[in-house]
Each structure stands twice: as C-alpha cells, then as structure tokens.
Design an enzyme around this catalytic site. Structure first.
Site, PDB file in Angstrom:
ATOM      1  N   SER A 210       0.795  -1.245   0.000  1.00  0.00           N
ATOM      2  CA  SER A 210       0.000   0.000   0.000  1.00  0.00           C
ATOM      3  C   SER A 210       0.822   1.286   0.000  1.00  0.00           C
ATOM      4  O   SER A 210       0.274   2.352  -0.244  1.00  0.00           O
ATOM      5  CB  SER A 210      -0.943   0.015   1.196  1.00  0.00           C
ATOM      6  OG  SER A 210      -2.039  -0.813   0.932  1.00  0.00           O
TER       7      SER A 210
ATOM      8  N   LYS B  17       0.426   3.453  -2.928  1.00  0.00           N
ATOM      9  CA  LYS B  17      -0.747   4.324  -3.144  1.00  0.00           C
ATOM     10  C   LYS B  17      -0.337   5.800  -3.080  1.00  0.00           C
ATOM     11  O   LYS B  17      -0.993   6.657  -3.655  1.00  0.00           O
ATOM     12  CB  LYS B  17      -1.847   3.997  -2.135  1.00  0.00           C
ATOM     13  CG  LYS B  17      -2.494   2.654  -2.465  1.00  0.00           C
ATOM     14  CD  LYS B  17      -3.462   2.180  -1.436  1.00  0.00           C
ATOM     15  CE  LYS B  17      -3.958   0.788  -1.805  1.00  0.00           C
ATOM     16  NZ  LYS B  17      -4.034  -0.133  -0.696  1.00  0.00           N
TER      17      LYS B  17
ATOM     18  N   TYR C 234      -3.021  -2.401 -10.692  1.00  0.00           N
ATOM     19  CA  TYR C 234      -2.956  -2.110  -9.252  1.00  0.00           C
ATOM     20  C   TYR C 234      -2.011  -3.089  -8.551  1.00  0.00           C
ATOM     21  O   TYR C 234      -1.143  -2.692  -7.763  1.00  0.00           O
ATOM     22  CB  TYR C 234      -4.375  -2.200  -8.671  1.00  0.00           C
ATOM     23  CG  TYR C 234      -4.441  -2.256  -7.162  1.00  0.00           C
ATOM     24  CD1 TYR C 234      -4.568  -1.090  -6.402  1.00  0.00           C
ATOM     25  CD2 TYR C 234      -4.400  -3.479  -6.480  1.00  0.00           C
ATOM     26  CE1 TYR C 234      -4.632  -1.150  -5.016  1.00  0.00           C
ATOM     27  CE2 TYR C 234      -4.463  -3.540  -5.094  1.00  0.00           C
ATOM     28  CZ  TYR C 234      -4.574  -2.374  -4.367  1.00  0.00           C
ATOM     29  OH  TYR C 234      -4.630  -2.435  -2.991  1.00  0.00           O
TER      30      TYR C 234
ATOM     31  N   TYR D 121      -4.828   3.686   8.003  1.00  0.00           N
ATOM     32  CA  TYR D 121      -6.179   3.098   8.016  1.00  0.00           C
ATOM     33  C   TYR D 121      -6.939   3.464   9.284  1.00  0.00           C
ATOM     34  O   TYR D 121      -6.863   4.603   9.732  1.00  0.00           O
ATOM     35  CB  TYR D 121      -6.100   1.571   7.818  1.00  0.00           C
ATOM     36  CG  TYR D 121      -5.226   1.226   6.661  1.00  0.00           C
ATOM     37  CD1 TYR D 121      -5.617   1.585   5.375  1.00  0.00           C
ATOM     38  CD2 TYR D 121      -4.007   0.612   6.827  1.00  0.00           C
ATOM     39  CE1 TYR D 121      -4.805   1.311   4.293  1.00  0.00           C
ATOM     40  CE2 TYR D 121      -3.196   0.328   5.755  1.00  0.00           C
ATOM     41  CZ  TYR D 121      -3.600   0.687   4.500  1.00  0.00           C
ATOM     42  OH  TYR D 121      -2.812   0.427   3.449  1.00  0.00           O
TER      43      TYR D 121
ATOM     44  N   VAL E 175       1.486  -3.791   3.706  1.00  0.00           N
ATOM     45  CA  VAL E 175       1.535  -5.091   4.371  1.00  0.00           C
ATOM     46  C   VAL E 175       2.839  -5.859   4.114  1.00  0.00           C
ATOM     47  O   VAL E 175       3.077  -6.898   4.722  1.00  0.00           O
ATOM     48  CB  VAL E 175       0.322  -6.008   4.031  1.00  0.00           C
ATOM     49  CG1 VAL E 175      -0.944  -5.523   4.706  1.00  0.00           C
ATOM     50  CG2 VAL E 175       0.134  -6.159   2.539  1.00  0.00           C
TER      51      VAL E 175
END
Ligand code: DON
Length: 343
Positions: A78, A81, A202, A254, A272
C-alpha cells in the site's frame, strides 16, 4: 542530553546523539516483534523473516542515518498508493482525482467493502484499497506499468526497483476481495476501464520492490515540497505534495490513523510488506521496514520505532518538549485547569 537534535534550521544536530536515540529506539521496537505476524493473505509475503527491522532517516540538511535491515528489498504494497496519488494529481488534476475518491478517513480496514455498498458513495480516500483501485482506473488510459516503474525508480533514487513477479503472481491468485471491490466500483461507474486490466495494474504497483532507503528518498522529496534536494529536480507541485502529506496524516494508517497521529505525529503510509514511508515536513524523509504486522496491517516494530524517535528527534508535527514527562505533566495540567476554575 539536549532535547533538540534538530536545530531551528531543521539541520540534524549532534549526529552521534541522534544515532544513540535511534539505536535505543530500535532495541525497544524489536521487543514488539513477537506480538506481530507477517501477512499471509498474500501467501508469498508469509515467507518474510519477521525479525527483520531497518530504518533510514534522510534529513533535508545533513547525512543519512541508516540502521539494521535498511537495504533489504520488500514489496511496497500500500505504500505505492502514495505514488499512485502523486501521479494521478500530476497527470489528471485535483478535480478529476476527487471525483473518483474522497478525502476522509474511512475508519474501516484497508480492504473494506462496507462503506462502498451505499448508493452514490465513492471510496473514502485514495490510500485504502478501494481508493487505490479507483485511481488505477483513472490512470490506466494515461500510462503503462513500465511508465510507473520508471517514475518510481526516479522518485526513489533507486534504479533497483523491479516488479517482484513471485509476489505479484501470488496476490493475483488470492485477490478475490480486491476483485470484488473493483467490480463494485465498476457497477457504480467509478471504474470505467477493463476491471481485470485495472486489477493487474494495481497489483503490479503493489508488487514493486523497494528498501527503507528508497522510501526515505521519496519521503525527503515530499518533505521538501516536491523537489529533490540533491539534484534540484521537481517531481510534483508543492500543492500535490501538500495534499499527499495531509492524506498520509489523516488516512495513511487506516483505522489506526488517529491513534498514530497522536502517538507519533508524522504523516506516514504503511504497506503489508512491512514498509512505512514517513514525512517529517521540512525536516526529513524516513523509510522503515519491519514485516511483522499489527492487527491493522501496519508494521508493529516500525510503528514503535517511529513513536520512540518522533519526539526526541523533533519529527512530530506538534512537537512538545514535555511529552516524555506525560504522566507528570498530566497532573500539572489538571491542577492548572482546576486553579483557573477556582478564579
Ligand atoms: O491490495 C492489497 O491488499 C495489498 N496489495 C496491499 C494492502 C496493504 O498494503 C495494506 N497495508 N497496510
């Protein structure tokens, strides 16, 4: 020990003291590792050694501090992103980006579908899986994965960034949650590109290999408002850098973002794979790697490490010299408030 390691011009001062602080923080952070677990929902990530821990602090002025497993390669997951968001804002502009995604924390897990299953909703923000997938739909007509890889190598000053094929294949076999999110986004008209192509795009971005060092280089560019301090090259407008840093602070961890902001106070994005990308604005970029994760999917030792250094090295956005005397100060403050009520 003086409480200022960074002076008013944000230079890392007294390097040897800073190193001492980081070493101590590494020891405390290592104690957290047994409480964490490496990610296994992407089977290939389950092979990581949970005991690894590394950090690079890359100050805008001064020499890098590198410790532990700082040059071990891991997949960005992530953390990428942030790169998706930078490219989207630069290529498509703010209006088009925020038509696809919101700018609010979701309060849900990174792979949640819950908030999407409400009519007319869009992903809460670009830093959760649904937001990343929505941005990939926006980007797919504009550029190829090879273009993203080239940009990532440049912005991370790391020609070694490659697609980790094993992790990519492994995630593609087990990504039914992301596939569901992507089809739901298509049903709402948010993804208008081919869903399977978007999912592959992605997942490839998530599977790019970085190091704590390369993340610290990216972080330093964000800390310097989009410009590489070494070469003078601008990678994004200062407006883009500001949006990215703000979203990292409010949404980067998050459903743990609020707690992290209070305890650490450094805009950070986790992955992760165990990576953490942190930006201490105008001061330093920080890259961390520690693959044992907490229940929210954030590096358990990495978070502790950042927490330990944030105040002592003045990286916290809301630096407070009294913070380390937390309990003592609490009593003083309460007494102070009582006194003012008595008046
Ligand atoms: O899409 C996924 O589930 C992964 N490729 C990335 C998720 C992730 O890194 C969440 N982070 N902490």
């Amino acid at each position: 020990m003086p409480d200022t390691i960074i002076d008013k011009q944000y230079r890392l001062q007294e390097r040897s003291k800073a190193i001492e602080i980081v070493k101590k923080a590494m020891d405390l952070a290592r104690e957290q590792i047994p409480k964490g677990k490496v990610a296994t929902y992407i089977p290939e990530l389950g092979k990581a050694d949970p005991h690894q821990l590394g950090i690079v602090i890359n100050p805008l002025k001064g020499e890098k501090i590198c410790m532990g497993d700082y040059d071990v390669r891991f997949t960005m997951q992530s953390v990428c992103k942030v790169i998706m968001l930078i490219i989207s804002l630069e290529l498509c502009g703010r209006k088009r980006v925020f038509e696809k995604v919101g700018m609010e924390p979701s309060g849900e897990a990174f792979d949640s579908l819950v908030e999407l299953d409400v009519s007319n909703s869009k992903p809460y923000n670009p830093l959760i899986n649904s937001g990343g997938l929505a941005l990939c739909g926006l980007l797919l007509p504009e550029l190829s994965f090879q273009d993203v890889l080239r940009f990532t190598r440049n912005i991370c000053s790391d020609p070694g960034v490659e697609l980790n094929e094993a992790v990519y294949e492994s995630e593609m076999k087990t990504c039914s949650r992301n596939r569901s999110i992507a089809y739901l986004l298509e049903s709402k008209g948010i993804i208008t590109t081919d869903v399977e192509d978007t999912l592959r795009f992605y997942t490839k971005m998530c599977s790019m290999n970085a190091t704590a060092d390369s993340l610290s280089n990216l972080g330093a560019i964000l800390a310097n408002d989009g410009v590489c301090g070494d070469t003078g090259k601008r990678f994004m407008t200062s407006r883009t850098a500001r949006i990215v840093k703000t979203l990292m602070l409010t949404c980067g961890m998050y459903d743990g973002s609020g707690t992290f902001a209070i305890k650490v106070g450094i805009p950070t994005k986790s992955g992760v794979g165990g990576g953490l990308l942190s930006v201490s604005d105008k001061r330093a970029g920080i890259g961390v790697f520690g693959p044992a994760l907490d229940t929210q999917g954030n590096s358990i030792a990495g978070c502790k490490l950042l927490r330990e250094i944030s105040n002592d090295l003045r990286f916290n956005l809301f630096y407070d010299p009294e913070w380390n005397r937390e309990d003592e100060v609490e009593n003083e403050v309460i007494k102070g408030i009582r006194n003012s009520f008595v008046i």
